[in-house]
Write a protein that holds these residues in place. Structure first.
Motif, PDB file in Angstrom:
ATOM      1  N   UNK A  46       0.778  -1.311   0.123  1.00 54.28           N
ATOM      2  CA  UNK A  46       0.046  -0.004  -0.140  1.00 54.28           C
ATOM      3  C   UNK A  46       0.917   1.221   0.139  1.00 54.28           C
ATOM      4  N   UNK A  47       1.784   1.334   0.712  1.00 57.24           N
ATOM      5  CA  UNK A  47       2.814   2.497   1.085  1.00 57.24           C
ATOM      6  C   UNK A  47       3.634   2.636  -0.553  1.00 57.24           C
ATOM      7  N   UNK A  48       4.118   1.389  -0.787  1.00 57.34           N
ATOM      8  CA  UNK A  48       4.805   1.482  -2.278  1.00 57.34           C
ATOM      9  C   UNK A  48       3.814   2.198  -3.431  1.00 57.34           C
ATOM     10  N   UNK A  49       2.606   1.638  -3.430  1.00 55.26           N
ATOM     11  CA  UNK A  49       1.549   1.889  -4.436  1.00 55.26           C
ATOM     12  C   UNK A  49       1.235   3.584  -4.477  1.00 55.26           C
ATOM     13  N   UNK A  50       1.305   3.960  -3.247  1.00 54.69           N
ATOM     14  CA  UNK A  50       0.987   5.632  -3.060  1.00 54.69           C
ATOM     15  C   UNK A  50       2.462   6.367  -3.688  1.00 54.69           C
ATOM     16  N   UNK A  51       3.261   5.890  -3.357  1.00 51.90           N
ATOM     17  CA  UNK A  51       4.622   6.578  -3.932  1.00 51.90           C
ATOM     18  C   UNK A  51       4.703   6.445  -5.275  1.00 51.90           C
ATOM     19  N   UNK A  52       4.328   5.008  -6.010  1.00 53.22           N
ATOM     20  CA  UNK A  52       4.392   5.038  -7.395  1.00 53.22           C
ATOM     21  C   UNK A  52       3.498   5.943  -8.127  1.00 53.22           C
ATOM     22  N   UNK A  53       2.350   6.198  -7.298  1.00 51.93           N
ATOM     23  CA  UNK A  53       1.248   7.222  -8.081  1.00 51.93           C
ATOM     24  C   UNK A  53       2.037   8.410  -8.027  1.00 51.93           C
ATOM     25  N   UNK A  54       2.585   8.814  -6.855  1.00 54.11           N
ATOM     26  CA  UNK A  54       3.333  10.246  -7.066  1.00 54.11           C
ATOM     27  C   UNK A  54       4.176  10.150  -8.153  1.00 54.11           C
ATOM     28  N   UNK A  55       4.918   9.330  -8.212  1.00 56.79           N
ATOM     29  CA  UNK A  55       6.155   9.251  -9.370  1.00 56.79           C
ATOM     30  C   UNK A  55       5.604   9.249 -10.449  1.00 56.79           C
ATOM     31  N   UNK A  56       4.570   8.426 -10.949  1.00 52.04           N
ATOM     32  CA  UNK A  56       3.744   8.614 -12.217  1.00 52.04           C
ATOM     33  C   UNK A  56       3.233   9.911 -12.451  1.00 52.04           C
ATOM     34  N   UNK A  57       2.794  10.662 -11.564  1.00 51.50           N
ATOM     35  CA  UNK A  57       2.385  11.896 -11.825  1.00 51.50           C
ATOM     36  C   UNK A  57       3.498  12.841 -12.135  1.00 51.50           C
ATOM     37  N   UNK A  58       4.670  12.598 -11.423  1.00 51.26           N
ATOM     38  CA  UNK A  58       5.634  13.551 -11.346  1.00 51.26           C
ATOM     39  C   UNK A  58       6.388  13.483 -12.921  1.00 51.26           C
ATOM     40  N   UNK A  59       6.131  12.138 -13.320  1.00 50.20           N
ATOM     41  CA  UNK A  59       6.924  11.975 -14.485  1.00 50.20           C
ATOM     42  C   UNK A  59       6.274  11.988 -15.917  1.00 50.20           C
TER      43      UNK A  59
END
Length: 154
Positions: A46-59
């Motif tokens: 769950x924590x990693x998925x939230x971070x992945x969503x942030x990275x996807x939006x930033x990239x």
């Protein structure tokens, strides 16, 4: 969310713990990890998925961070801080927007995309409608206030 844990399963020749669970939409989700219990594996995911969503939006899905081709650590760090603030701002604005729901039950657009579009449109119209709409959107001006030099601190 509960899961079924398979201890010491072999995944590509490596001993792993595998969790099988279901998403809220009823889709099967399988996670392989070297962590211990099923709850620990799911919590980490769950924590990693939230971070992945942030990275996807930033990239790729909005801010195009990789397109800057910046490599100087200090500059990238500052830019990343600014983009993270912009991401949070987009989420907060996006949550206030209405969005159609598709047949499968998910929103047609992400909260980040809705927020980013709203912010871009609002700031693009500043020269037409003045600053009040933008200041209202970011919470510096209440809808009942009128724009004057005291309300914006000039």
């Amino acid at each position: 969310m509960k899961g079924i844990l398979v201890d010491q399963a072999e995944v590509y020749g490596q001993p792993m713990n595998v969790v099988l669970t279901y998403t809220q939409d009823g889709e099967a989700l399988v996670i392989a990890s070297t962590s211990g219990s099923a709850s620990r594996i799911l919590s980490g995911y769950r924590k990693r998925f939230r971070i992945e969503c942030l990275f996807r939006a930033l990239k790729s899905k909005g801010f195009k961070l990789e397109s800057t081709h910046m490599t100087l650590h200090v500059i990238v760090e500052r830019l990343l801080c600014l983009l993270t603030l912009a991401y949070v701002w987009c989420v907060l604005v996006g949550l206030l927007q209405t969005c159609t729901v598709k047949v499968h039950g998910r929103r047609a657009w992400s909260v980040v995309t809705l927020g980013l579009r709203t912010l871009v449109r609002t700031f693009a119209r500043i020269h037409e409608r003045g600053e009040a709409e933008a200041l209202q959107l970011i919470g510096l001006l209440k809808s009942s206030q009128t724009l004057n030099s005291e309300s914006v601190g000039y």
